[in-house]
Enzyme design. Structure first.
Site, mmCIF file in Angstrom:
data_model
loop_
_atom_site.group_PDB
_atom_site.id
_atom_site.type_symbol
_atom_site.label_atom_id
_atom_site.label_comp_id
_atom_site.label_asym_id
_atom_site.label_seq_id
_atom_site.Cartn_x
_atom_site.Cartn_y
_atom_site.Cartn_z
ATOM 1 N N LYS A 136 0.612 -1.554 -0.034
ATOM 2 C CA LYS A 136 -0.328 -0.170 -0.187
ATOM 3 C C LYS A 136 0.671 1.230 0.095
ATOM 4 O O LYS A 136 2.169 0.858 0.642
ATOM 5 C CB LYS A 136 -0.761 -0.197 1.519
ATOM 6 N N ARG B 179 -10.737 -11.729 1.867
ATOM 7 C CA ARG B 179 -10.888 -12.707 1.014
ATOM 8 C C ARG B 179 -10.662 -13.914 0.956
ATOM 9 O O ARG B 179 -11.329 -15.252 0.745
ATOM 10 C CB ARG B 179 -11.950 -12.218 -0.014
HETATM 11 N N1 BES Z 1 -8.358 -3.811 4.441
HETATM 12 C C1 BES Z 1 -8.049 -3.540 2.744
HETATM 13 C C2 BES Z 1 -9.606 -2.919 2.579
HETATM 14 C C3 BES Z 1 -10.396 -1.738 3.174
HETATM 15 C C4 BES Z 1 -8.994 -0.156 2.565
HETATM 16 C C5 BES Z 1 -10.471 -1.094 4.531
HETATM 17 C C6 BES Z 1 -9.355 1.170 3.547
HETATM 18 C C7 BES Z 1 -10.188 -0.068 5.115
HETATM 19 C C8 BES Z 1 -10.248 1.087 4.419
HETATM 20 C C9 BES Z 1 -8.169 -4.357 2.230
HETATM 21 O O1 BES Z 1 -7.545 -5.558 2.362
HETATM 22 C C10 BES Z 1 -7.704 -3.767 1.244
HETATM 23 O O2 BES Z 1 -6.751 -3.827 0.579
HETATM 24 N N2 BES Z 1 -8.817 -4.128 -0.239
HETATM 25 C C11 BES Z 1 -7.964 -2.866 -1.503
HETATM 26 C C12 BES Z 1 -8.821 -4.652 -2.751
HETATM 27 C C13 BES Z 1 -7.756 -4.406 -3.736
HETATM 28 C C14 BES Z 1 -6.821 -4.614 -3.865
HETATM 29 C C15 BES Z 1 -9.117 -6.026 -5.103
HETATM 30 C C16 BES Z 1 -8.954 -2.797 -2.076
HETATM 31 O O3 BES Z 1 -10.121 -2.478 -0.734
HETATM 32 O O4 BES Z 1 -8.214 -1.302 -2.446
HETATM 33 MN MN MN Z 2 -5.683 -5.402 1.748
#
Ligand code: BES
Ligand code: MN
Ligand code: ZN
Length: 501
Positions: free
Chosen positions: A277, A351
């Site tokens: 990230k 997931r």
């Molecule tokens: N934990 C994150 C989702 C999240 C993002 C929660 C912002 C709270 C605030 C999750 O594991 C994630 O990183 N999801 C990705 C999925 C994508 C790679 C398809 C996302 O939402 O960017």
């Molecule tokens: Mn994630």
């Protein structure tokens, strides 16, 4: 904080502070009028002079009013009477409690539940007041080296409902207390940083909860997860030095009934893994175990209430970290269900741990399964901080969750889960990919999970937007503990009335 019910007339309640409501348009509430009468019209005079208009957000403290037992009286502005509703009521209680606390009061008599809230009864008003009061003075300061200088002295809060039914009020208060205790557990766990709240820490906390309330807790270790064939969960933990866990925790309040299962995402830190990230606000990914924390908080509330229902909590927990040993984009893993997954983005890890936990949940023969996860940033964009995303193929279960959320003021909004979205998960190399592209990210994440939930009634709650606040107010909100507890309260009542028939 000690929360009690005390329906004596407001003027007789000896305490550090008494909170009473004042409307903007129609003037004094019943208890404000009573106090006004006792002290010879002082409150009406203040209104006439324009010292308090009764706008929502205003509070005017008065000291040593004659003939009033309370040492201070807080006039709490409640806005226009006809517009006084669920949100303004909660807000008024929170402000009164915070104000009394900031003044350094040790106890507060709160007469705000005497105010009428459209379509809500005294049980609801006291339940909400208890939850809101506990949350209003919550601070997470145990990791500060010196105790904070701000006075935090409010230890007792008693509520009155005026002419409302005291028996119903008491039962609402008890629910509010239990839900408040569950919320506090969730807040404490979610606010802890990733270096303290590790998967092992969560497992210990579950054990402690089990010991305190007589719940059956099992913690499966990495080798057992391997034996079970949880290739998806194990692929997420590969980059971490912290051992993963699968925690199960069983509450039995209804004999041999099939349980409701709550499956909570327990990523104690989500760096994104190799699909790392950006740095901005990455610290907030310590909250990525909010689903897990909500499961423990809800079990605590349910155990406090001794609800006649069976509940099993299932918590897959690990870290998502980059490392030479971490999973890489393109890796293909085999889930416990036997289906294979191409991991196109290691940041779509929630997931991956949930799919194996959902397959594992089959062995409890659940009557319903709800998973709770901070799953997608897309859900934050779609619904913001106000509504939890609800995705389920089951209309009856959706209706139950929507109604419980409305009542608890912990609301959900349903998004579609149509088959049309499933093809976004197609993979050239495995049974499915773990991401579905830019469009409808919350829906495709739920589509992924749906492939592991064919054997039971299931709903998915995406709490990415509601579980915590960012910025100056950064911290866990304890949502959706109120929603989940209300859902189970209703299930318990439903099952009991079905058993009678
Ligand atoms: N934990 C994150 C989702 C999240 C993002 C929660 C912002 C709270 C605030 C999750 O594991 C994630 O990183 N999801 C990705 C999925 C994508 C790679 C398809 C996302 O939402 O960017
Ligand atoms: Mn994630
Ligand atoms: Zn995550």
């Amino acid at each position: 904080m000690d929360l009690t019910f005390d329906n004596r007339p407001s003027g007789q309640r000896a305490c550090a502070a008494l909170a009473i409501g004042v409307y903007e348009d129609t003037g004094l509430s019943a208890s404000a009028a009573e106090i006004d009468h006792l002290c010879g019209g002082e409150i009406a005079r203040l209104r006439e002079q324009g010292d308090i208009e009764g706008r929502s957000g205003q509070i005017l403290p008065l000291f040593h009013l004659p003939n009033v037992a309370a040492r201070r009286v807080l006039l709490v502005g409640c806005g226009k009477e006809a517009e006084f509703g669920v949100s303004t009521y909660r807000d008024a209680v929170a402000r009164a409690v915070r104000f009394a606390n900031d003044l350094g009061c040790t106890d507060l008599a709160c007469a705000l539940p005497e105010l009428a809230v459209a379509d809500r009864d005294e049980a609801w008003k006291l339940q909400q007041a208890a939850e809101v009061a506990a949350g209003a003075i919550y601070r997470f300061d145990r990791l500060k080296s010196k105790p904070p200088v701000t006075r935090r002295t409010l230890q007792k809060c008693s509520f009155s409902v005026g002419t409302g039914d005291p028996v119903r009020a008491q039962s609402g208060l008890e629910r509010g207390r239990a839900i408040g205790a569950g919320m506090e557990l969730m807040r404490d766990l979610a606010n802890l940083p990733g270096n303290i709240c590790t998967p092992s820490y969560l497992a210990e906390q579950a054990q402690q909860l089990g010991t305190r309330y007589g719940l059956t807790v099992r913690v499966l270790e990495e080798d057992e997860l391997r034996t079970l064939g949880m290739g998806a969960l194990l692929s997420v933990t590969r980059g971490s030095r912290q051992p993963p866990k699968l925690i199960t925790i069983e509450y039995r309040g209804a004999g041999n009934d099939h349980p409701c299962a709550l499956v909570g995402k327990g990523i104690t830190f989500d760096s994104g893994g190799i699909s790392i990230k950006p740095a901005g606000a990455m610290d907030e990914m310590k909250f990525d175990m909010s689903g897990a924390a909500s499961v423990l908080g809800t079990l605590k509330a349910v155990a406090e209430l001794r609800l006649p229902v069976n509940v099993v909590g299932v918590i897959p927990t690990c870290e998502n970290m980059p490392d030479g040993n971490a999973s890489k984009p393109g890796d293909i893993v085999t889930t416990m269900s036997g289906q294979t997954v191409e991991v196109l983005n290691t940041d779509a890890e929630g997931r991956l741990i949930l799919c194996d936990a959902l397959t594992y949940t089959e062995r409890f023969e659940p009557e319903a399964v709800i998973d709770i996860a901070t799953l997608t940033g897309a859900c934050v964009i779609a619904l913001g901080a106000h509504a939890t995303g609800l995705l389920t193929p089951d209309d009856a279960l959706a209706a139950e969750l929507i109604e419980a959320g409305e009542y608890a003021h912990d609301r959900v909004w349903r998004l579609p889960l149509w088959d049309d979205y499933q093809k976004q998960l197609d993979s050239n190399f495995a049974d499915m990919a773990n991401i579905g592209g830019r469009e409808a990210g919350t829906v495709t994440a739920a589509c992924f999970l749906s492939r592991f939930t064919k054997k039971f009634a299931w709903a998915h709650l995406d709490i990415a937007g509601v579980a915590y606040r960012s910025g100056k107010e950064k911290g866990s909100t304890a949502r959706p503990v109120p929603l989940l507890t209300e859902f189970l309260i209703r299930r318990a009542a439903r099952e009991r009335s079905a058993a009678k028939r």
